[in-house]
Design a protein around this motif. Sequence first.
Motif, PDB file in Angstrom:
ATOM      1  N   SER A  44       8.444  23.376  53.156  1.00  0.00           N
ATOM      2  CA  SER A  44       7.579  24.434  52.625  1.00  0.00           C
ATOM      3  C   SER A  44       8.313  25.775  52.656  1.00  0.00           C
ATOM      4  O   SER A  44       8.843  26.180  53.689  1.00  0.00           O
ATOM      5  CB  SER A  44       6.289  24.541  53.444  1.00  0.00           C
ATOM      6  OG  SER A  44       5.566  23.324  53.415  1.00  0.00           O
ATOM      7  N   ALA A  45       8.314  26.448  51.527  1.00  0.00           N
ATOM      8  CA  ALA A  45       9.000  27.743  51.454  1.00  0.00           C
ATOM      9  C   ALA A  45       8.237  28.819  52.208  1.00  0.00           C
ATOM     10  O   ALA A  45       8.826  29.777  52.707  1.00  0.00           O
ATOM     11  CB  ALA A  45       9.173  28.156  49.995  1.00  0.00           C
ATOM     12  N   LEU A  46       6.930  28.640  52.297  1.00  0.00           N
ATOM     13  CA  LEU A  46       6.077  29.673  52.894  1.00  0.00           C
ATOM     14  C   LEU A  46       5.082  29.042  53.852  1.00  0.00           C
ATOM     15  O   LEU A  46       4.452  28.024  53.532  1.00  0.00           O
ATOM     16  CB  LEU A  46       5.321  30.407  51.776  1.00  0.00           C
ATOM     17  CG  LEU A  46       4.368  31.534  52.165  1.00  0.00           C
ATOM     18  CD1 LEU A  46       5.126  32.690  52.800  1.00  0.00           C
ATOM     19  CD2 LEU A  46       3.598  32.023  50.938  1.00  0.00           C
ATOM     20  N   ALA A  58       3.658  25.639  49.833  1.00  0.00           N
ATOM     21  CA  ALA A  58       3.203  26.537  50.899  1.00  0.00           C
ATOM     22  C   ALA A  58       2.313  25.796  51.884  1.00  0.00           C
ATOM     23  O   ALA A  58       1.652  24.807  51.533  1.00  0.00           O
ATOM     24  CB  ALA A  58       2.451  27.723  50.306  1.00  0.00           C
ATOM     25  N   LEU A  59       2.297  26.284  53.109  1.00  0.00           N
ATOM     26  CA  LEU A  59       1.468  25.709  54.160  1.00  0.00           C
ATOM     27  C   LEU A  59       0.567  26.792  54.738  1.00  0.00           C
ATOM     28  O   LEU A  59       1.035  27.874  55.098  1.00  0.00           O
ATOM     29  CB  LEU A  59       2.341  25.116  55.273  1.00  0.00           C
ATOM     30  CG  LEU A  59       1.608  24.703  56.566  1.00  0.00           C
ATOM     31  CD1 LEU A  59       0.621  23.573  56.285  1.00  0.00           C
ATOM     32  CD2 LEU A  59       2.602  24.297  57.647  1.00  0.00           C
ATOM     33  N   LYS A  80      14.688  28.281  57.271  1.00  0.00           N
ATOM     34  CA  LYS A  80      14.756  28.899  55.946  1.00  0.00           C
ATOM     35  C   LYS A  80      13.375  29.244  55.388  1.00  0.00           C
ATOM     36  O   LYS A  80      13.270  29.995  54.419  1.00  0.00           O
ATOM     37  CB  LYS A  80      15.492  27.964  54.973  1.00  0.00           C
ATOM     38  CG  LYS A  80      16.971  27.782  55.293  1.00  0.00           C
ATOM     39  CD  LYS A  80      17.641  26.879  54.275  1.00  0.00           C
ATOM     40  CE  LYS A  80      19.125  26.702  54.594  1.00  0.00           C
ATOM     41  NZ  LYS A  80      19.790  25.789  53.633  1.00  0.00           N
ATOM     42  N   SER A  81      12.333  28.696  55.993  1.00  0.00           N
ATOM     43  CA  SER A  81      10.969  28.995  55.547  1.00  0.00           C
ATOM     44  C   SER A  81      10.595  30.427  55.921  1.00  0.00           C
ATOM     45  O   SER A  81      11.109  30.988  56.896  1.00  0.00           O
ATOM     46  CB  SER A  81       9.974  28.025  56.175  1.00  0.00           C
ATOM     47  OG  SER A  81      10.225  26.699  55.766  1.00  0.00           O
ATOM     48  N   ASN A  88      16.392  21.071  55.928  1.00  0.00           N
ATOM     49  CA  ASN A  88      17.367  22.161  55.768  1.00  0.00           C
ATOM     50  C   ASN A  88      17.216  22.881  54.439  1.00  0.00           C
ATOM     51  O   ASN A  88      17.840  23.915  54.212  1.00  0.00           O
ATOM     52  CB  ASN A  88      18.800  21.618  55.891  1.00  0.00           C
ATOM     53  CG  ASN A  88      19.112  21.143  57.295  1.00  0.00           C
ATOM     54  OD1 ASN A  88      18.730  21.794  58.264  1.00  0.00           O
ATOM     55  ND2 ASN A  88      19.777  19.997  57.411  1.00  0.00           N
ATOM     56  N   GLU A  89      16.393  22.314  53.548  1.00  0.00           N
ATOM     57  CA  GLU A  89      16.182  22.951  52.253  1.00  0.00           C
ATOM     58  C   GLU A  89      14.707  23.317  52.114  1.00  0.00           C
ATOM     59  O   GLU A  89      13.868  22.861  52.895  1.00  0.00           O
ATOM     60  CB  GLU A  89      16.595  22.021  51.103  1.00  0.00           C
ATOM     61  CG  GLU A  89      15.727  20.795  50.908  1.00  0.00           C
ATOM     62  CD  GLU A  89      15.941  19.705  51.943  1.00  0.00           C
ATOM     63  OE1 GLU A  89      15.060  18.842  52.092  1.00  0.00           O
ATOM     64  OE2 GLU A  89      17.000  19.733  52.616  1.00  0.00           O
ATOM     65  N   ILE A  90      14.394  24.162  51.134  1.00  0.00           N
ATOM     66  CA  ILE A  90      13.004  24.560  50.922  1.00  0.00           C
ATOM     67  C   ILE A  90      12.603  24.330  49.468  1.00  0.00           C
ATOM     68  O   ILE A  90      13.439  24.398  48.562  1.00  0.00           O
ATOM     69  CB  ILE A  90      12.758  26.039  51.297  1.00  0.00           C
ATOM     70  CG1 ILE A  90      13.686  26.984  50.526  1.00  0.00           C
ATOM     71  CG2 ILE A  90      12.884  26.244  52.783  1.00  0.00           C
ATOM     72  CD1 ILE A  90      13.361  28.447  50.734  1.00  0.00           C
TER      73      ILE A  90
END
Length: 419
Positions: A222-224, A158-159, A245-246, A151-153
């Motif tokens: 991962s954010a991205l 990054a992936l 959220k990503s 649920n968090e980033i």
Amino acid sequence: MNKPLQINPIKLSQPMGALLCFLGVKNCMPLMHGAQGCASFSKVFFTRHFSDPIAVQTTAVNDITAVIDGGDYSISEAVENITKKVKPDLVGLFTTGMTETKGDDIKGATFLLKETQLMSYVHTPDFEGGLESGFAKSIEAIIEQLVEPKNEIDMQKALLIPNVNLTPIEVEKIKDEISSFGLETFALPDLSESLDGHLGVKQGALSSGGISVEEIKNLGDSALVITVGDSVNKAGEKFIEKNPKSTHLHFNTLSGLLHVDKFYKALMDFKHISKPKPSVVRWRKRLQDALLDTHFALGGTDVVLALEADQVLSIATTIKEAGANIKAIVIPTKTTALDELGCENIIVGDFEDVEKELQEADLLISNFHGERIAHKHKKALLLRGYPNYETVGNQLVNDTLYEGSCYMLFEVANTINSL
């Protein structure tokens, strides 16, 4: 395609794509659920292409077990035999046409073994799809079955999800460029660490490198996530289901001036950066100069491409910017990925179609099996794709980003000039 069959196929099977995907996971044992010959062919095929040993096991289904066995026994027996000798972190189970036609329950077989061996399963019948879809389906299966929802980033993570046509060095180059923006970058799968041609301690029974199972499980924050190639776009969407959220950035190709511009612009926007690093600017200027230098050779040259769709898009994009004329494209499976090229002559076909189109062309870009046709018609030939038995170092061929696009243009121009 207007023929009822393929006479001299370009197409490679889905299980071969799945095998490549699982080879990009560290300490993984790809397990092909089918006849022994299916795995033997794939092993020899990729061993010759990469000039490196390929780890793969088979359930060795034969005519007797195919009739009396529901699939559970041959899979559990194969896993038992594997784990007596080695301890894989993951067994990647994928099917063939025979076991899919028979209707084996590989999900159930995997469930029965969950206490003894971590496994990931994917349905890859070779009577549909091809190399690209088998690779992409396996990535989707790994994401669905192994990546833990978050649920968090982590804004520094990054992936990268590459398509099957990107060579190990291309995956490494793209990872490095994403990392240069201050992001810890993972690739799923990561062939840049397993099939890159490095000299290992010994020939291993398991994949020699790649992303670890633990890293896969923890990818959810991962954010991205960046997908490269139309065939893996759905895999990026599957990842977003694990963490909405990503941010998902998709690129059909990272070759050619305009598409690479979009890549760097998207990363700069994501990181709120106004200027790229000096090396990026320098390579962009080199590519601009390469487009001018090679235009004299490529301008007006009629080219036939016979490759997987995502690779066709990358190569055609680059050479079109230098003035090449794409006379015909022959691909093994149907796709909409090539719509943006504006080529009217796109054929879902085989090498018989390639031969017909090549008679009025100057250059063929295809795999090793196009060599005979090119020599027969005295046309220039550039080898790309699977397989390439003619040359060594296939894992280090780079056609991507500004740097690789320069190399590609020079190689094509030199090939044309040497004819």
